[in-house]
Design a protein around this motif. Structure first.
Motif, PDB file in Angstrom:
ATOM      1  N   ARG A 160     -11.196   2.113   8.190  1.00  0.00           N
ATOM      2  CA  ARG A 160     -11.576   2.596   6.865  1.00  0.00           C
ATOM      3  C   ARG A 160     -12.715   1.790   6.220  1.00  0.00           C
ATOM      4  NH1 ARG A 160      -7.860   5.212   3.441  1.00  0.00           N
ATOM      5  NH2 ARG A 160      -6.203   4.391   4.755  1.00  0.00           N
ATOM      6  N   THR A 212       0.858  -1.186   0.000  1.00  0.00           N
ATOM      7  CA  THR A 212       0.000   0.000   0.000  1.00  0.00           C
ATOM      8  C   THR A 212       0.893   1.236   0.000  1.00  0.00           C
ATOM      9  OG1 THR A 212      -1.837   1.055   1.186  1.00  0.00           O
ATOM     10  CG2 THR A 212      -0.236  -0.092   2.539  1.00  0.00           C
ATOM     11  N   GLN A 215      -5.575   0.343   3.809  1.00  0.00           N
ATOM     12  CA  GLN A 215      -5.985   0.319   2.387  1.00  0.00           C
ATOM     13  C   GLN A 215      -5.320  -0.856   1.655  1.00  0.00           C
ATOM     14  OE1 GLN A 215      -8.426   1.504   0.915  1.00  0.00           O
ATOM     15  NE2 GLN A 215      -7.989   1.354  -1.240  1.00  0.00           N
ATOM     16  N   GLY A 252      -9.024  -2.541   2.529  1.00  0.00           N
ATOM     17  CA  GLY A 252      -9.182  -1.418   1.613  1.00  0.00           C
ATOM     18  C   GLY A 252     -10.613  -1.213   1.145  1.00  0.00           C
TER      19      GLY A 252
END
Ligand SMILES: *Cc1c(COP(=O)(O)O)cnc(C)c1O
Length: 428
Positions: free
Chosen positions: A276, A158, A203, A241
């Motif tokens: 996230r 990432t 992510q 992600g």
């Protein structure tokens, strides 16, 4: 399904037109969809059904109280990285014993506050922290439940600023030094080691770094048990992600399948710390076009949201989809433009070289996938008030954090007394 979609030519969050919110709240503002938050939670809940696992929402992705409470009411614990986040989790009604405290640099005062509040698990990241925590727990006459976070030296594939599980990153204890750290922890009277933790980055759009990291930590767990340590929990961390452009992040059920397969037979309770993935796609940033400045090589669309509101494009080279709030005609021509804020920094942009239908002053735009690491990373640079946060639920909406007035912002500051006197002296 998307919870942000055009209806009758106008972008809506669920059943509410964004333009309606803009008229009431002003721009820029963040908008979260409660249904989207519930749907992402449900994906995790379904995937862990029947397993010995728990989900601790990583508050740092979005620590708005309404968002924390929504997850807490659905059964989430919390992953925190500061006492401020602890206070938020508690204020939102999350039980202290369901809170996990992570972070590479916890101060003695913070560890004390966490133990006093009865935090369920502290993820220790260094040998020095073991000693400080042992001392603090001793002062309070408590025994602290800890895991040791190990750094499995895996490249998460990432962005460099959000990879955390390589040797050169500051996080966790090098996996090769982990047995020493566990031996030390076992020798400290006020600590009770309950497990091992990892968190390899953010992510992540591939499962193989998780698989590789789990395989390494799994053999560490076996070694530790052979050495006589009791390892009941395996904290896998967060990092899954989301879609910003055309990424294809794994489904939660595929992720859980890999984790389940690689941890089978270990007999550990698993902890997941998603941030996230739970909130990113459930939030947008809405902004109004201030003016359009045609240039020789490209057009600049200057909007009232800026890098202080959403720093991801300039900090992480992040790409966010941007669409007009009023639905463009399907045959509308596009122009190449930069969407920029009013701040005096070349890094102040939300998008560069983007093909968009021509926009004019007063029109609204929506920045997608802004629910994670958006509002929480905002600053008031240029004395710009923090953008308000709004949550929509069906046809209802509420402001969960209002925009501060400039007076409120200024009123927290103090002129030193000697300067007040100096001012009087010159007057006199
Ligand atoms: C940031 C962080 C998370 C959450 O990461 P996401 O990529 O948002 O899922 C989880 N655990 C720890 C220890 C973290 O630092």
């Amino acid at each position: 399904m998307s919870f942000f979609a055009y209806k009758n030519g106008e972008m809506h969050a669920e059943g509410v037109a964004l333009a309606t919110i803009a008229r009431q709240v002003g721009t820029p503002f963040y908008c979260y969809s409660a249904a989207a938050l519930r749907a992402s939670w449900q994906e995790f809940a379904d995937a862990i059904k029947g397993t010995n696992a728990r989900i601790c929402y990583a508050l740092k992705a979005n620590s708005n109280l309404a968002v924390i409470k929504l997850f807490g009411d659905l059964g989430a614990g919390a992953d925190i990285v500061s006492v401020g986040e602890m206070r938020r989790a508690l204020a939102a009604g999350i039980r202290a014993d369901r809170i996990v405290y992570s972070g590479v640099g916890k101060k003695a005062s913070e560890l004390m506050a966490a133990l006093e509040a009865g935090i369920g698990q502290i993820n220790v990241e260094s040998s020095a922290e073991l000693e400080v925590l042992n001392a603090v727990a001793g002062q309070l006459g408590k025994k602290a439940d800890i895991t040791i976070r190990v750094n499995p030296d895996i490249d998460a594939g990432t962005h460099e600023k959000i990879t955390t599980g390589r040797k050169e990153n500051k996080f966790g204890i090098d996996i090769d030094l982990a047995t020493e750290a566990f031996a030390k922890a076992a020798s400290l009277p006020n600590l009770r080691v309950v497990g091992v933790a990892m968190h390899i980055g953010s992510q992540l759009t591939s499962l193989s770094p998780y698989r590789d990291a789990i395989v390494r930590v799994r053999s560490l767990i076996q070694e530790l048990r052979t050495a006589g340590h009791r390892i009941d929990r395996f904290d896998i961390g967060g990092g899954l992600g989301i879609v910003y452009a055309d990424e294809q992040p794994p489904s939660i059920s595929d992720f859980m399948q890999v984790v389940g397969k690689e941890t089978a037979g270990l007999g550990c309770e698993l902890t997941f710390e998603p941030g996230r993935r739970l909130v990113g796609e459930a939030g947008v940033l809405v902004s109004e076009v201030i003016l359009v400045k045609p240039g020789v090589s490209k057009t600049f669309v200057i909007v009232d949201a800026a890098m202080n509101d959403l720093i991801r494009p300039t900090l992480y080279d992040a790409w966010h989809d941007i669409v007009p709030v009023r639905e463009p005609r399907p045959d509308a021509a596009t122009i190449c433009c930069d969407i920029v804020g009013p701040i005096c920094e070349s890094g102040d942009y939300l998008a560069q070289n983007r093909d968009l239908p021509p926009l004019s002053a007063g029109e609204l735009i929506m920045v997608r996938s802004a629910g994670a690491y958006g509002a929480v990373m905002a600053s008031s640079y240029n004395s710009r008030p923090l953008a308000p946060e709004v949550i929509v639920d069906g046809t209802r909406f509420a402001v969960t954090r209002p925009r501060p007035t400039i007076d409120e912002m200024i009123s927290t500051e103090r002129i030193p007394p000697w300067m007040v006197q100096a001012g009087q002296a010159t007057k006199g």
